[in-house]
Design an enzyme around this catalytic site. Structure first.
Site, mmCIF file in Angstrom:
data_model
loop_
_atom_site.group_PDB
_atom_site.id
_atom_site.type_symbol
_atom_site.label_atom_id
_atom_site.label_comp_id
_atom_site.label_asym_id
_atom_site.label_seq_id
_atom_site.Cartn_x
_atom_site.Cartn_y
_atom_site.Cartn_z
ATOM 1 N N GLY A 128 -3.563 -12.035 -5.170
ATOM 2 C CA GLY A 128 -3.361 -11.540 -3.810
ATOM 3 C C GLY A 128 -3.357 -12.744 -2.882
ATOM 4 N N GLY B 114 -5.783 -14.491 -1.465
ATOM 5 C CA GLY B 114 -6.706 -15.554 -1.877
ATOM 6 C C GLY B 114 -6.239 -16.216 -3.161
ATOM 7 N N THR C 134 -1.652 -6.858 -4.907
ATOM 8 C CA THR C 134 -2.829 -6.431 -4.154
ATOM 9 C C THR C 134 -2.557 -5.045 -3.592
ATOM 10 O OG1 THR C 134 -4.093 -6.704 -2.105
ATOM 11 C CG2 THR C 134 -1.996 -7.815 -2.163
ATOM 12 N N ASP D 47 -3.703 -4.123 -0.978
ATOM 13 C CA ASP D 47 -3.686 -4.271 0.481
ATOM 14 C C ASP D 47 -2.272 -4.481 1.040
ATOM 15 O OD1 ASP D 47 -6.415 -4.189 0.144
ATOM 16 O OD2 ASP D 47 -6.700 -6.347 0.378
ATOM 17 N N ARG E 22 -13.741 21.539 10.071
ATOM 18 C CA ARG E 22 -14.402 20.252 10.314
ATOM 19 C C ARG E 22 -13.386 19.151 10.602
ATOM 20 N NH1 ARG E 22 -18.142 20.649 4.911
ATOM 21 N NH2 ARG E 22 -19.995 21.527 5.905
ATOM 22 N N MET F 35 -9.273 1.278 1.870
ATOM 23 C CA MET F 35 -9.330 -0.191 1.798
ATOM 24 C C MET F 35 -8.126 -0.819 2.516
ATOM 25 S SD MET F 35 -10.696 -1.087 -2.001
ATOM 26 C CE MET F 35 -12.438 -1.248 -2.319
ATOM 27 N N GLU G 68 -10.632 0.142 6.416
ATOM 28 C CA GLU G 68 -11.958 -0.498 6.381
ATOM 29 C C GLU G 68 -12.093 -1.652 7.377
ATOM 30 O OE1 GLU G 68 -12.565 -2.157 2.454
ATOM 31 O OE2 GLU G 68 -10.823 -3.471 2.622
HETATM 32 O O1 F6P Z 1 -8.172 -7.061 -1.607
HETATM 33 C C1 F6P Z 1 -8.284 -5.884 -2.316
HETATM 34 C C2 F6P Z 1 -9.554 -5.211 -1.989
HETATM 35 O O2 F6P Z 1 -9.630 -4.063 -2.764
HETATM 36 C C3 F6P Z 1 -9.808 -4.897 -0.507
HETATM 37 O O3 F6P Z 1 -9.062 -3.806 -0.081
HETATM 38 C C4 F6P Z 1 -11.301 -4.756 -0.469
HETATM 39 O O4 F6P Z 1 -11.828 -5.030 0.801
HETATM 40 C C5 F6P Z 1 -11.716 -5.813 -1.432
HETATM 41 O O5 F6P Z 1 -10.655 -6.007 -2.340
HETATM 42 C C6 F6P Z 1 -12.955 -5.500 -2.219
HETATM 43 O O6 F6P Z 1 -13.173 -6.576 -3.084
HETATM 44 P P1 F6P Z 1 -14.343 -6.754 -4.132
HETATM 45 O O7 F6P Z 1 -13.718 -6.573 -5.479
HETATM 46 O O8 F6P Z 1 -14.793 -8.139 -3.937
HETATM 47 O O9 F6P Z 1 -15.401 -5.756 -3.834
#
Ligand code: F6P
Length: 350
Positions: free
Chosen positions: A106, A108, A129, A131, A166, A173, A229
């Site tokens: 991804g 990083g 990813t 994301d 409700r 994420m 998030e």
């Molecule tokens: O980057 C992908 C992701 O799933 C994000 O959406 C989430 O914030 C993060 O990774 C969670 O990462 P970890 O595996 O470090 O808990």
């Protein structure tokens, strides 16, 4: 004497997502059929540091296109943060006689891959990813599956929200991008979608509460709210826990859904419940789209190596699969294209 075959290494680095195995299969098989040997590196860069790898043959990479996770394992270990890490990686790379590496990552993982490329490791990248925040590609592997999982969850929440009259809040994420929230919210017909790209001001929160109350006055007693998030409720503190290890310095997100739910319930007087979807979005079977994208990226990655286009990443642009410079991936993240958000927002509660 038998001629030794050239070798490519394949690794998954960073968080997992559905579709990684489909890409590993595509890379390994097309490499093998092009005359290479494929070596699977276990647990990202850690596998090169710790000499943990395996030969990937056709058998090992068969029957995995529909499997979630990664048969290679993954980690966020960075050789740049390990004493003598780069040299140790280079030594192992040479011992394994690798011609080049394919790194599935991804933001990083691909930025790290680019730094390792700059240190002299020939490699190509594949964006993966949930994301969908990697720049220079329309989609990353895993995103469409996460959207489907989130949409299914929202559909289920809708029926129970309706039964109990409700407000239902679902936190999804996405880190600092609201792609999953936007697409899943749009697909579900959500009444509000809160994303990091649009900070939630006090005025907006008030407007949302007014809308929810108006809906109730019109006899619609339930509402569906999606919150990413990374969304920011301005003036309210969101819980953020730091990652423990120095290999993963990004803050762990989460908690905004709960906080939003409490605010909405207090201000509207409507009973509110919160669900956090979490890692369910990252696990399990990839949808067909992710399998096809992963396969196309895997084939392209092998081609990039065959043509020595090191330092590139596979990318989807429209309907074309191309190579783009990995250098550009380090420039930042791809945030939500507001035209998609604007389509979703046309269906928000009035
Ligand atoms: O980057 C992908 C992701 O799933 C994000 O959406 C989430 O914030 C993060 O990774 C969670 O990462 P970890 O595996 O470090 O808990």
């Amino acid at each position: 004497m038998e001629q030794r075959k050239p070798r490519i290494g394949i690794m998954t680095s960073g968080g997992d997502c559905p579709g990684l195995n489909a890409a590993i299969r595509a890379c390994a098989k097309t490499a093998i059929w092009s005359g290479y040997e494929a070596i699977g590196i276990h647990n990202g860069w850690e596998g090169l540091l710790e000499h943990d790898d395996e030969v990937l043959n056709v058998m090992r990479t068969s029957g995995i296109i529909d499997r979630g996770g990664t048969i290679l394992g993954t980690s966020r270990v960075s050789p740049l943060r390990v004493e003598n890490g780069v040299q140790r990686v280079k030594d192992r790379f040479n011992v394994l006689r690798l011609e080049a590496l394919v790194v599935l990552g991804g933001n990083g993982g691909l930025s790290l891959a680019y730094k390792m490329f700059q240190q002299g490791i020939p490699l190509v990248g594949i964006p993966k990813t949930i994301d969908n925040d990697v720049v220079e590609t329309d989609f990353s592997i895993g995103f469409q599956t996460a959207v489907q999982v989130a949409t299914d969850a929202l559909d289920r929440l809708r029926s129970t929200a309706e039964s109990h009259h409700r407000i239902m809040v679902l936190e999804v994420m996405g880190r600092d991008a609201g792609w999953i929230a936007t697409y899943a919210g749009l697909a579900n017909g959500a009444d509000e979608i809160l994303i990091p790209e649009i900070p939630v001001t006090e005025e907006r929160l008030e407007a949302i509460c007014d809308k929810l109350k108006r809906r109730k006055n019109r006899g619609i007693y339930f509402s569906i709210i999606v919150v990413a998030e990374g969304a920011k409720l301005m003036g309210h503190n969101v819980l953020q826990e730091e990652h423990a290890g120095e290999d993963s310095p990004a803050p762990r997100l989460g908690g905004v859904g709960q906080q939003l739910g409490e605010i909405l319930e207090k201000r509207t007087g409507i009973e509110t419940r919160v669900s956090t979807l979490g890692y369910i979005q990252r696990g399990g079977t990839p949808v067909a789209y992710d399998r096809t994208l992963a396969t196309a990226f895997g084939v392209k990655a092998t081609h990039l190596i065959k043509t020595k286009k090191y330092g590139e990443m596979t990318s989807l642009k429209g309907v074309r699969i191309i190579g783009v410079p990995l250098a550009k991936v380090c420039d930042g993240i791809k945030t939500v294209n507001l035209s998609a958000y604007n389509v979703a927002s046309k269906f928000f509660a009035q």
